[in-house]
Every structure is written in structure tokens, then in C-alpha cells.
Design a protein around this motif. Structure first.
Motif, PDB file in Angstrom:
ATOM      1  N   LEU A  69      -2.548   0.232  -8.049  1.00  0.00           N
ATOM      2  CA  LEU A  69      -1.022  -1.044  -8.068  1.00  0.00           C
ATOM      3  C   LEU A  69      -1.108  -0.923  -6.617  1.00  0.00           C
ATOM      4  O   LEU A  69      -0.739  -2.145  -6.572  1.00  0.00           O
ATOM      5  CB  LEU A  69      -0.423  -0.033  -8.932  1.00  0.00           C
ATOM      6  N   ASP A  70      -1.971  -0.672  -5.614  1.00  0.00           N
ATOM      7  CA  ASP A  70      -1.716  -0.625  -4.029  1.00  0.00           C
ATOM      8  C   ASP A  70      -2.695  -1.429  -3.944  1.00  0.00           C
ATOM      9  O   ASP A  70      -2.405  -1.390  -2.700  1.00  0.00           O
ATOM     10  CB  ASP A  70      -2.043   0.874  -3.678  1.00  0.00           C
ATOM     11  N   ALA A  71      -4.025  -1.859  -4.387  1.00  0.00           N
ATOM     12  CA  ALA A  71      -4.456  -2.514  -4.333  1.00  0.00           C
ATOM     13  C   ALA A  71      -4.422  -4.267  -3.778  1.00  0.00           C
ATOM     14  O   ALA A  71      -4.680  -4.915  -3.125  1.00  0.00           O
ATOM     15  CB  ALA A  71      -5.935  -2.583  -5.423  1.00  0.00           C
ATOM     16  N   PRO A  72      -3.687  -4.708  -4.264  1.00  0.00           N
ATOM     17  CA  PRO A  72      -3.576  -6.066  -4.577  1.00  0.00           C
ATOM     18  C   PRO A  72      -3.149  -6.300  -3.670  1.00  0.00           C
ATOM     19  O   PRO A  72      -1.802  -5.138  -3.003  1.00  0.00           O
ATOM     20  CB  PRO A  72      -2.585  -6.506  -5.592  1.00  0.00           C
ATOM     21  N   ASP A  73      -2.552  -7.549  -2.577  1.00  0.00           N
ATOM     22  CA  ASP A  73      -2.214  -8.356  -1.387  1.00  0.00           C
ATOM     23  C   ASP A  73      -0.754  -8.585  -1.438  1.00  0.00           C
ATOM     24  O   ASP A  73      -1.101  -9.341  -2.309  1.00  0.00           O
ATOM     25  CB  ASP A  73      -3.015  -9.232  -0.344  1.00  0.00           C
ATOM     26  N   VAL A  74       0.241  -7.624  -1.925  1.00  0.00           N
ATOM     27  CA  VAL A  74       1.053  -8.561  -1.983  1.00  0.00           C
ATOM     28  C   VAL A  74       2.316  -9.076  -1.529  1.00  0.00           C
ATOM     29  O   VAL A  74       3.225  -9.844  -1.560  1.00  0.00           O
ATOM     30  CB  VAL A  74       2.477  -7.008  -3.010  1.00  0.00           C
ATOM     31  N   ASN A  75       1.483  -9.673  -0.541  1.00  0.00           N
ATOM     32  CA  ASN A  75       2.051 -10.448   0.857  1.00  0.00           C
ATOM     33  C   ASN A  75       1.881 -11.565   0.256  1.00  0.00           C
ATOM     34  O   ASN A  75       1.492 -12.725   1.365  1.00  0.00           O
ATOM     35  CB  ASN A  75       1.776 -10.553   2.056  1.00  0.00           C
ATOM     36  N   THR A  76       0.655 -12.082  -0.795  1.00  0.00           N
ATOM     37  CA  THR A  76       0.284 -12.662  -1.056  1.00  0.00           C
ATOM     38  C   THR A  76       0.475 -13.473  -2.243  1.00  0.00           C
ATOM     39  O   THR A  76       1.129 -12.468  -2.938  1.00  0.00           O
ATOM     40  CB  THR A  76      -1.086 -13.348  -1.255  1.00  0.00           C
TER      41      THR A  76
END
Length: 295
Positions: free
Chosen positions: A118-125
Motif C-alpha cells: 500500500l505504501d509503494a505508490p507515490d501518492v503525490n502523483t
């Protein structure tokens, strides 16, 4: 006759002569196209040897036995059509022994591995935030990948924080969202509008960067991509999140019958029956037992 023409004629036959639903026709067309891409041969020339290689490939990539059998069913129907059209004489699927189960237990992620994924994606994009919401939705609801890609914005009730999920045969069930997922879903709807929707919005919840309905193969690749990024060594697929959902509920004290209700079928290995999640007692089991809800 090339593969494209064969598949086109098969699709027309299913729709106009067999009267199959649009979803069934689309699923069979997808199965045949995936098989054609795998073989890189004229489908009418393929034998049981190519089918066995295709099954072996799916097993190595972590597909469930149910998915393999469903694809074989679609391929078999295609070859029955070719026989009817007198293009071939025998159905190569008839020489295949269809397994009832893989000889190993389902793969699932432990709690730490779920957090890593769950933490792997860059949620700033925009893309990264979408992918995070996809993974949380799969894990927190136990829905199938086809159910996820078939979700529409209109099927979200953000006031009650529930989703209406449509399964096989058009059967529907309602699943709740835990509060932090509901927050992310509200934010994603804004990202979806500003980043993903292009000239025409057809209402699909999860969109590709081109504004099209997200397909199952892309979600499969996303799971693989982020698992590798997170350093997860297990061979996982979107279905792994479904297994993890059920396993973690059981670990935290949920009874099997309630888990079966959330998964939408009669038991953990079949997809024959669906039921609605409507009563407060059943909802509270999820709220109390699922680790993401408890957070």
C-alpha cells in the motif's frame, strides 16, 4: 482467415445467435485475444500443446484455478464455433485434463507485506494516488479484479460509505468502506475529474491515463510492479489481495460464514452465490475484525 477475423466472427455469433450478454461476450473475446497474443500463431492451427503451455504460464504468473478454467471455457467455446463453421474438425480443449485445484495453498500477504504494498505508490502523483486507492479497495473489500474494473462512480454512496459491487450474472452486493479509504476515495474522485477524465466521461470509477476504463491486465501488471518495488518476494496477483482479505479476517476472529458473505459466494473456493451485506451485525464484524478498519 486471420485471428482478428476469427475472433470478430465468434463475437458476432455469441451476441446475435447465442444471445449472450455483453459482459459474457466481452469476457470471452478478452480470453481468446489473450490466448492469441500468447501463442503468436493462427488459432485454428493451435493444438493441445499450446493450451498446456498457456495453462502453465498462467499458473506461474499466479492466476487462480478459477480464472484458468474460465479462460479454458471461453477458448473451448471458440473452438466449438470453429468446428461449426467447418474451419477445424476437433476441439483441442477436449484433450486437456482440467485441474480442479492447484497442488499448493493460495498465496496471501501478511500484515507487514500489505502495508509495504500500500505504501509503494507515490501518492503525490495522479497515477500513484489512483494505484494506492485501487490496492486499498481490493484489500478492504475482497472484491475480484473484474468487479473492481467494473465499478462506476454512480455505485459509490459516499454519505453511507458503501459501494455496490456487481458480480457474475449481474448479482449485486454492498460492501462498506473503512473511514480512511472513504477519505481517499473522496480525494480520488477529485483527482479522477482533474487528471483522468478526458473529452468524454463514461462513468467508470478507475480510469487509465488516457481516460478509458481500466482493464484487468493493467491492474495485474500494477500489482506486479509495486510488489517488486516494495521488495515483496512472493508471486502475487490482484487475487492475492482477495485471499489476504479473507485470511486476515479469519485471523482476527471473523467466522467463515461472514467471510463468505463479504466475498460474495457460497464458500472460499467457488463463485456460485452472492448475497447482500445489509444487516448491521454483519457490517460490524468487518469493522471490528478487518485490520484496516480497526486502524
Amino acid at each position: 482467415m486471420d485471428n482478428g477475423k476469427l475472433i470478430f466472427n465468434f463475437k458476432a455469433w455469441m451476441k446475435h445467435e447465442q444471445g449472450l450478454s455483453d459482459n459474457t461476450v466481452a469476457a470471452y473475446e478478452s480470453d481468446i485475444s489473450i490466448y492469441a497474443d500468447f501463442t503468436q500463431k493462427l488459432l485454428s492451427d493451435c493444438s493441445a500443446q499450446e493450451l498446456i503451455a498457456f495453462m502453465t504460464r498462467m499458473r506461474k504468473e499466479g492466476y487462480s484455478i478459477e480464472t484458468v478454467l474460465r479462460r479454458l471455457s471461453g477458448i473451448s467455446a471458440f473452438y466449438d464455433f470453429l468446428i461449426q463453421e467447418r474451419i477445424i474438425k476437433t476441439n483441442p480443449c477436449g484433450f486437456i485434463s482440467k485441474p480442479s485445484k492447484w497442488d499448493k495453498l493460495p498465496v496471501f500477504l501478511n500484515f507487514d507485506e500489505i502495508d509495504m504494498l500500500l505504501d509503494a505508490p507515490d501518492v503525490n502523483t495522479g497515477l500513484g494516488f489512483r494505484d494506492r486507492v485501487i490496492f486499498e479497495t481490493l484489500y478492504s473489500t475482497g472484491m475480484r479484479i473484474s468487479e473492481l474494473t467494473g465499478l462506476k462512480v454512480a455505485e459509490l454512496d459516499m454519505n453511507r460509505e458503501i459501494m455496490r459491487v456487481t458480480g457474475k450474472g449481474g448479482k449485486q452486493r454492498f460492501v462498506p468502506m473503512y473511514s480512511s479509504l472513504a477519505e481517499k476515495m473522496r480525494a480520488y474522485l477529485g483527482v479522477r475529474r482533474d487528471y483522468f477524465v478526458k473529452d468524454r466521461d463514461e462513468g467508470w470509477l478507475f480510469l487509465s491515463k488516457n481516460g478509458k476504463q481500466l482493464d484487468r491486465e493493467l491492474v495485474f501488471m500494477l500489482v506486479k510492479k509495486y510488489a517488486a518495488k516494495a521488495g515483496i518476494q512472493k508471486n502475487i496477483s490482484p487475487h492475492t489481495l482477495r485471499h489476504s482479505f479473507a485470511t486476515h479476517l479469519l485471523t482476527n476472529g471473523a467466522d467463515l460464514r461472514t467471510i463468505q458473505i463479504f466475498l460474495g459466494h457460497s464458500d472460499l473456493s467457488t463463485t456460485e452465490r452472492y448475497t447482500h451485506v445489509t444487516d448491521d451485525k454483519t457490517r460490524n464484524v468487518l469493522l471490528n475484525c478487518h485490520p484496516r478498519f480497526r486502524k
